[in-house]
Design a protein around this motif. Structure first.
Motif, PDB file in Angstrom:
ATOM      1  N   ARG A  28       8.543   6.814  -5.422  1.00  0.00           N
ATOM      2  CA  ARG A  28       7.322   7.172  -4.427  1.00  0.00           C
ATOM      3  C   ARG A  28       6.409   8.365  -5.021  1.00  0.00           C
ATOM      4  N   GLN A  29       6.968   9.379  -5.798  1.00  0.00           N
ATOM      5  CA  GLN A  29       6.081  10.478  -6.206  1.00  0.00           C
ATOM      6  C   GLN A  29       4.721  10.034  -7.031  1.00  0.00           C
ATOM      7  N   SER A  30       5.231   8.869  -7.843  1.00  0.00           N
ATOM      8  CA  SER A  30       4.227   8.543  -9.102  1.00  0.00           C
ATOM      9  C   SER A  30       3.349   7.431  -8.575  1.00  0.00           C
ATOM     10  N   LEU A  31       3.611   6.739  -7.368  1.00  0.00           N
ATOM     11  CA  LEU A  31       2.841   5.328  -7.133  1.00  0.00           C
ATOM     12  C   LEU A  31       1.435   5.827  -6.896  1.00  0.00           C
ATOM     13  N   VAL A  32       1.127   6.813  -6.223  1.00  0.00           N
ATOM     14  CA  VAL A  32      -0.200   6.975  -5.749  1.00  0.00           C
ATOM     15  C   VAL A  32      -0.892   8.236  -6.587  1.00  0.00           C
ATOM     16  N   ALA A  33      -2.109   8.196  -7.483  1.00  0.00           N
ATOM     17  CA  ALA A  33      -2.366   8.938  -8.276  1.00  0.00           C
ATOM     18  C   ALA A  33      -3.030  10.369  -7.316  1.00  0.00           C
ATOM     19  N   ASP A  34      -3.085  11.437  -7.900  1.00  0.00           N
ATOM     20  CA  ASP A  34      -3.438  12.649  -7.257  1.00  0.00           C
ATOM     21  C   ASP A  34      -5.062  12.384  -6.679  1.00  0.00           C
ATOM     22  N   ALA A  50      10.582   0.397   8.242  1.00  0.00           N
ATOM     23  CA  ALA A  50      10.805   1.066   7.239  1.00  0.00           C
ATOM     24  C   ALA A  50       9.729   1.187   6.321  1.00  0.00           C
ATOM     25  N   GLY A  51       8.929   0.115   5.861  1.00  0.00           N
ATOM     26  CA  GLY A  51       7.699   0.178   5.338  1.00  0.00           C
ATOM     27  C   GLY A  51       6.589   1.168   5.781  1.00  0.00           C
ATOM     28  N   MET A  52       6.591   1.153   7.345  1.00  0.00           N
ATOM     29  CA  MET A  52       5.700   2.130   7.845  1.00  0.00           C
ATOM     30  C   MET A  52       6.040   3.562   7.572  1.00  0.00           C
ATOM     31  N   ALA A  53       7.337   3.828   7.774  1.00  0.00           N
ATOM     32  CA  ALA A  53       7.869   5.260   7.399  1.00  0.00           C
ATOM     33  C   ALA A  53       7.648   5.533   5.945  1.00  0.00           C
ATOM     34  N   PHE A  54       7.889   4.723   5.118  1.00  0.00           N
ATOM     35  CA  PHE A  54       7.241   4.958   3.798  1.00  0.00           C
ATOM     36  C   PHE A  54       6.018   5.016   3.345  1.00  0.00           C
ATOM     37  N   LEU A  55       5.161   4.466   4.114  1.00  0.00           N
ATOM     38  CA  LEU A  55       3.707   4.903   4.294  1.00  0.00           C
ATOM     39  C   LEU A  55       3.380   6.300   4.677  1.00  0.00           C
ATOM     40  N   MET A  56       4.152   6.624   5.629  1.00  0.00           N
ATOM     41  CA  MET A  56       3.919   8.063   6.237  1.00  0.00           C
ATOM     42  C   MET A  56       4.456   9.085   5.125  1.00  0.00           C
ATOM     43  N   GLU A  57       5.680   8.427   4.302  1.00  0.00           N
ATOM     44  CA  GLU A  57       6.152   9.427   3.291  1.00  0.00           C
ATOM     45  C   GLU A  57       5.005   9.625   2.479  1.00  0.00           C
ATOM     46  N   LEU A  58       4.295   8.566   1.895  1.00  0.00           N
ATOM     47  CA  LEU A  58       3.286   8.662   0.858  1.00  0.00           C
ATOM     48  C   LEU A  58       2.126   9.717   1.244  1.00  0.00           C
ATOM     49  N   LEU A  59       2.093   9.495   2.474  1.00  0.00           N
ATOM     50  CA  LEU A  59       0.901  10.677   3.284  1.00  0.00           C
ATOM     51  C   LEU A  59       1.246  12.052   3.199  1.00  0.00           C
ATOM     52  N   SER A  60       2.510  12.309   3.519  1.00  0.00           N
ATOM     53  CA  SER A  60       3.051  13.472   3.537  1.00  0.00           C
ATOM     54  C   SER A  60       3.239  14.188   2.172  1.00  0.00           C
ATOM     55  N   GLN A  61       3.529  13.457   1.142  1.00  0.00           N
ATOM     56  CA  GLN A  61       3.400  14.196  -0.166  1.00  0.00           C
ATOM     57  C   GLN A  61       2.365  14.082  -0.925  1.00  0.00           C
ATOM     58  N   ALA A  62       1.189  13.699  -0.339  1.00  0.00           N
ATOM     59  CA  ALA A  62      -0.082  13.659  -1.202  1.00  0.00           C
ATOM     60  C   ALA A  62      -0.454  15.034  -1.410  1.00  0.00           C
ATOM     61  N   LYS A  63      -1.158  15.400  -2.464  1.00  0.00           N
ATOM     62  CA  LYS A  63      -1.476  16.488  -2.971  1.00  0.00           C
ATOM     63  C   LYS A  63      -2.678  17.041  -2.170  1.00  0.00           C
ATOM     64  N   GLY A  64      -3.777  15.910  -2.011  1.00  0.00           N
ATOM     65  CA  GLY A  64      -4.784  16.287  -1.272  1.00  0.00           C
ATOM     66  C   GLY A  64      -5.076  15.388   0.233  1.00  0.00           C
ATOM     67  N   THR A  65      -6.056  15.336   0.491  1.00  0.00           N
ATOM     68  CA  THR A  65      -6.028  14.503   1.921  1.00  0.00           C
ATOM     69  C   THR A  65      -5.930  13.118   1.540  1.00  0.00           C
ATOM     70  N   LEU A  66      -4.965  12.228   2.148  1.00  0.00           N
ATOM     71  CA  LEU A  66      -5.034  10.997   2.103  1.00  0.00           C
ATOM     72  C   LEU A  66      -4.923  10.412   3.575  1.00  0.00           C
ATOM     73  N   VAL A  67      -5.626   9.228   3.676  1.00  0.00           N
ATOM     74  CA  VAL A  67      -5.585   8.513   4.675  1.00  0.00           C
ATOM     75  C   VAL A  67      -5.562   6.917   4.447  1.00  0.00           C
ATOM     76  N   LEU A  68      -5.227   6.184   5.707  1.00  0.00           N
ATOM     77  CA  LEU A  68      -5.125   4.863   5.629  1.00  0.00           C
ATOM     78  C   LEU A  68      -6.041   4.002   6.184  1.00  0.00           C
ATOM     79  N   LYS A  69      -6.481   2.878   5.734  1.00  0.00           N
ATOM     80  CA  LYS A  69      -7.485   2.191   6.274  1.00  0.00           C
ATOM     81  C   LYS A  69      -7.231   0.724   6.346  1.00  0.00           C
TER      82      LYS A  69
END
Length: 90
Positions: A28-34, A50-69
């Motif tokens: 999870r920490q390497s799936l989305v580049a900085d 579970a997938g939705m919770a995973f997306l929220m986890e990706l948002l929470s660990q983002a180094k900058g601003t990350l949004v979904l669209k």
């Protein structure tokens, strides 16, 4: 499940179910580049809670601003159910 970077956007394709989350969790920490600022969900065929919770986890660990669209109709139902509209761009 595929993550396809395109500039500052990463397009998610496929399915994001409980089993997919189990498989992806260790990475999870390497799936989305900085440099990624947007996760494009338009090509997600299916997401469960579970997938939705995973997306929220990706948002929470983002180094900058990350949004979904661009959630699919199926994803929009979960977004509404869990009151997650604030995490999506128009």
């Amino acid at each position: 499940m595929q993550f396809e970077p395109q500039g500052n956007t990463c397009r998610l394709m496929g399915r994001l179910s409980q089993q997919d989350v189990k498989d992806l969790w260790p990475q999870r920490q390497s799936l989305v580049a900085d440099n990624i600022q947007v996760l494009d969900l338009s090509a997600l065929e299916y997401v469960d809670s579970a997938g939705m919770a995973f997306l929220m986890e990706l948002l929470s660990q983002a180094k900058g601003t990350l949004v979904l669209k661009a959630p699919s109709e199926q994803v929009k139902k979960l977004v509404s159910l869990y009151d997650l509209e604030a995490f999506f761009t128009e």
